[in-house]
Write a protein that holds these residues in place. Structure first.
Motif, mmCIF file in Angstrom:
data_model
loop_
_atom_site.group_PDB
_atom_site.id
_atom_site.type_symbol
_atom_site.label_atom_id
_atom_site.label_comp_id
_atom_site.label_asym_id
_atom_site.label_seq_id
_atom_site.Cartn_x
_atom_site.Cartn_y
_atom_site.Cartn_z
ATOM 1 N N GLU A 126 40.217 28.296 42.513
ATOM 2 C CA GLU A 126 41.297 29.261 42.318
ATOM 3 C C GLU A 126 40.998 30.516 43.123
ATOM 4 O O GLU A 126 39.878 31.010 43.140
ATOM 5 C CB GLU A 126 41.413 29.593 40.831
ATOM 6 C CG GLU A 126 42.536 30.567 40.504
ATOM 7 C CD GLU A 126 42.606 30.869 39.013
ATOM 8 O OE1 GLU A 126 43.355 31.782 38.639
ATOM 9 O OE2 GLU A 126 41.903 30.179 38.245
ATOM 10 N N MET A 127 42.002 31.024 43.819
ATOM 11 C CA MET A 127 41.829 32.196 44.665
ATOM 12 C C MET A 127 41.541 33.440 43.814
ATOM 13 O O MET A 127 42.297 33.760 42.911
ATOM 14 C CB MET A 127 43.092 32.425 45.489
ATOM 15 C CG MET A 127 42.989 33.588 46.466
ATOM 16 S SD MET A 127 41.918 33.222 47.869
ATOM 17 C CE MET A 127 42.859 31.946 48.701
ATOM 18 N N PRO A 128 40.426 34.145 44.084
ATOM 19 C CA PRO A 128 40.177 35.388 43.354
ATOM 20 C C PRO A 128 41.297 36.393 43.576
ATOM 21 O O PRO A 128 41.864 36.473 44.682
ATOM 22 C CB PRO A 128 38.855 35.889 43.967
ATOM 23 C CG PRO A 128 38.196 34.668 44.517
ATOM 24 C CD PRO A 128 39.327 33.793 44.993
ATOM 25 N N GLY A 129 41.625 37.137 42.550
ATOM 26 C CA GLY A 129 42.693 38.118 42.641
ATOM 27 C C GLY A 129 42.178 39.507 42.963
ATOM 28 O O GLY A 129 40.964 39.733 43.064
ATOM 29 N N PRO A 130 43.075 40.469 43.122
ATOM 30 C CA PRO A 130 42.677 41.850 43.438
ATOM 31 C C PRO A 130 41.710 42.445 42.423
ATOM 32 O O PRO A 130 40.822 43.216 42.792
ATOM 33 C CB PRO A 130 44.016 42.599 43.447
ATOM 34 C CG PRO A 130 45.035 41.550 43.737
ATOM 35 C CD PRO A 130 44.530 40.299 43.078
ATOM 36 N N ASP A 131 41.874 42.082 41.150
ATOM 37 C CA ASP A 131 40.974 42.624 40.127
ATOM 38 C C ASP A 131 39.554 42.096 40.283
ATOM 39 O O ASP A 131 38.607 42.719 39.787
ATOM 40 C CB ASP A 131 41.493 42.282 38.725
ATOM 41 C CG ASP A 131 42.769 43.026 38.378
ATOM 42 O OD1 ASP A 131 43.049 44.050 39.043
ATOM 43 O OD2 ASP A 131 43.480 42.591 37.465
ATOM 44 N N ASP A 132 39.397 40.942 40.945
ATOM 45 C CA ASP A 132 38.058 40.417 41.203
ATOM 46 C C ASP A 132 37.388 41.157 42.363
ATOM 47 O O ASP A 132 36.159 41.249 42.422
ATOM 48 C CB ASP A 132 38.121 38.924 41.546
ATOM 49 C CG ASP A 132 38.520 38.076 40.355
ATOM 50 O OD1 ASP A 132 38.149 38.440 39.226
ATOM 51 O OD2 ASP A 132 39.210 37.061 40.554
ATOM 52 N N ILE A 133 38.183 41.653 43.287
ATOM 53 C CA ILE A 133 37.643 42.234 44.515
ATOM 54 C C ILE A 133 37.403 43.734 44.393
ATOM 55 O O ILE A 133 36.423 44.263 44.921
ATOM 56 C CB ILE A 133 38.600 41.935 45.686
ATOM 57 C CG1 ILE A 133 38.692 40.427 45.899
ATOM 58 C CG2 ILE A 133 38.145 42.628 46.965
ATOM 59 C CD1 ILE A 133 39.784 40.006 46.854
ATOM 60 N N HIS A 134 38.270 44.442 43.690
ATOM 61 C CA HIS A 134 38.153 45.900 43.593
ATOM 62 C C HIS A 134 37.657 46.302 42.212
ATOM 63 O O HIS A 134 38.129 45.764 41.209
ATOM 64 C CB HIS A 134 39.510 46.549 43.861
ATOM 65 C CG HIS A 134 40.016 46.323 45.243
ATOM 66 N ND1 HIS A 134 39.585 47.038 46.324
ATOM 67 C CD2 HIS A 134 40.931 45.435 45.720
ATOM 68 C CE1 HIS A 134 40.205 46.620 47.424
ATOM 69 N NE2 HIS A 134 41.020 45.631 47.078
ATOM 70 N N PRO A 135 36.697 47.246 42.148
ATOM 71 C CA PRO A 135 35.991 47.867 43.271
ATOM 72 C C PRO A 135 34.885 46.943 43.793
ATOM 73 O O PRO A 135 34.106 46.399 43.013
ATOM 74 C CB PRO A 135 35.411 49.139 42.671
ATOM 75 C CG PRO A 135 35.213 48.812 41.229
ATOM 76 C CD PRO A 135 36.320 47.862 40.860
ATOM 77 N N LEU A 136 34.810 46.801 45.118
ATOM 78 C CA LEU A 136 33.849 45.884 45.720
ATOM 79 C C LEU A 136 32.419 46.376 45.553
ATOM 80 O O LEU A 136 31.488 45.571 45.443
ATOM 81 C CB LEU A 136 34.170 45.702 47.209
ATOM 82 C CG LEU A 136 33.312 44.684 47.963
ATOM 83 C CD1 LEU A 136 33.507 43.289 47.380
ATOM 84 C CD2 LEU A 136 33.641 44.693 49.449
ATOM 85 N N GLY A 137 32.237 47.683 45.504
ATOM 86 C CA GLY A 137 30.876 48.230 45.395
ATOM 87 C C GLY A 137 30.118 47.707 44.192
ATOM 88 O O GLY A 137 28.896 47.532 44.245
ATOM 89 N N GLU A 138 30.816 47.424 43.108
ATOM 90 C CA GLU A 138 30.154 46.955 41.892
ATOM 91 C C GLU A 138 29.575 45.555 42.032
ATOM 92 O O GLU A 138 28.680 45.180 41.279
ATOM 93 C CB GLU A 138 31.142 46.989 40.717
ATOM 94 C CG GLU A 138 31.530 48.394 40.295
ATOM 95 C CD GLU A 138 32.452 48.396 39.093
ATOM 96 O OE1 GLU A 138 32.863 49.494 38.680
ATOM 97 O OE2 GLU A 138 32.762 47.303 38.569
ATOM 98 N N VAL A 139 30.088 44.778 42.968
ATOM 99 C CA VAL A 139 29.591 43.414 43.109
ATOM 100 C C VAL A 139 28.613 43.261 44.280
ATOM 101 O O VAL A 139 27.978 42.217 44.415
ATOM 102 C CB VAL A 139 30.752 42.410 43.285
ATOM 103 C CG1 VAL A 139 31.750 42.530 42.155
ATOM 104 C CG2 VAL A 139 31.440 42.575 44.627
#
Length: 293
Positions: free
Chosen positions: A37-50
């Motif tokens: 399943e394609m990750p959504g915007p909530d998975d990507i932002h904020p990117l710094g945390e991941v």
């Protein structure tokens, strides 16, 4: 199967952060065969945390490539975009340097009647991610027969390598290169799925040159696809690391090899079951050559 199950049971480095699991799983998938399943915007932002998870997992470049392919970087601040592009350029240079040195070492070993093959990161960069510069590796692993350990070490000493103190077969050389200031070579006489000397000898007899992605790229002997896949799956089972998982999936989804399928051995089967914990849509009974179609 929900996402929480493999996060908790298979990826302790992403426990408590399911969005990291989803992003790394997506980054592990080949561009031409995306399964999850394609990750959504909530998975990507904020990117710094991941990023800490991604960097520790040695998946920075695979994630940067995935983000770029899916046009997910436009919303990032310019310094973040520059960082991600820079990581891809740096790793492409590092991979070329590692490839060049590994090929030269194996050629010299051949001149001393020592059969050898590159394995793991540098081999997979050439075979599974050709020309992409996305497969990270911090050292170069070279498989040799057990009887040739002393000869191989002597070849490396003559080439300017010195002992790191970690083991007699882990050697390092310094380079006059600001991006790749040095390289560690790990000589090994076993694979993740077998330690049998006779089997290792047979596997080395089957080695092949990696596909070339550049006219100036030196030939790099690597394992036959089936042997590399078995080894990689067994590494997934024993080490449970993201890069090996991505390698195993790329092997499984590669449909370019016309050779007949071969059944998985026990260590490889254990790895395949763990791969399927992330991608349950893969077949329960995987073959080697030819992969999943």
């Amino acid at each position: 199967m929900n996402a929480a199950e493999p996060v908790q049971s298979f990826f302790p480095d992403t426990t408590g952060c399911p969005r990291v699991y989803r992003l790394l799983r997506a980054a592990s998938e080949p561009a031409h065969r995306e399964l999850g399943e394609m990750p959504g915007p909530d998975d990507i932002h904020p990117l710094g945390e991941v990023l800490e998870y991604v960097i520790n997992a040695k998946m920075t470049c695979l994630l940067a490539d995935w983000l770029s392919r899916h046009h997910r970087t436009q919303s990032f601040p310019r310094p973040m975009q520059q960082f991600l592009r820079g990581q891809l350029r740096l790793n492409a240079h590092r991979s070329r340097k590692h490839h060049q040195e590994a090929a030269a070492i194996i050629a010299t070993l051949h001149d001393h009647d020592v059969p050898a093959a590159a394995i793991n990161g540098i081999a997979h960069a050439a075979l599974l991610y050709p020309g992409a510069g996305v497969r990270q590796s911090s050292d170069v692993d070279i498989l040799i027969p057990a009887f040739a350990t002393a000869t191989a070490a002597d070849v490396l000493f003559r080439r300017g390598y010195y002992s790191t103190g970690r083991s007699p077969t882990t050697l390092h050389r310094d380079f006059d290169d600001p991006i790749v200031p040095g390289l560690t070579i790990d000589l090994t006489t076993q694979l993740a799925h077998t330690r049998d000397d006779a089997t290792i000898h047979t596997i080395l007899d089957r080695r092949l040159p990696a596909p070339s992605s550049g006219e100036h790229q030196a030939p790099l002997p690597i394992l036959h696809r089936d042997d590399g896949f078995r080894h990689t799956l067994a590494r997934v089972a024993s080490q449970r690391r993201w890069p090996a998982l991505a390698d195993a999936l790329h092997y499984a989804l590669d449909d370019t090899d016309p050779q007949p399928a071969t059944a998985l051995d026990k260590p490889s089967r254990a790895g395949w079951n763990l791969v399927r914990s992330c991608w349950p849509q893969l077949p329960q009974d995987a073959s080697l050559a030819g992969g999943h179609r």
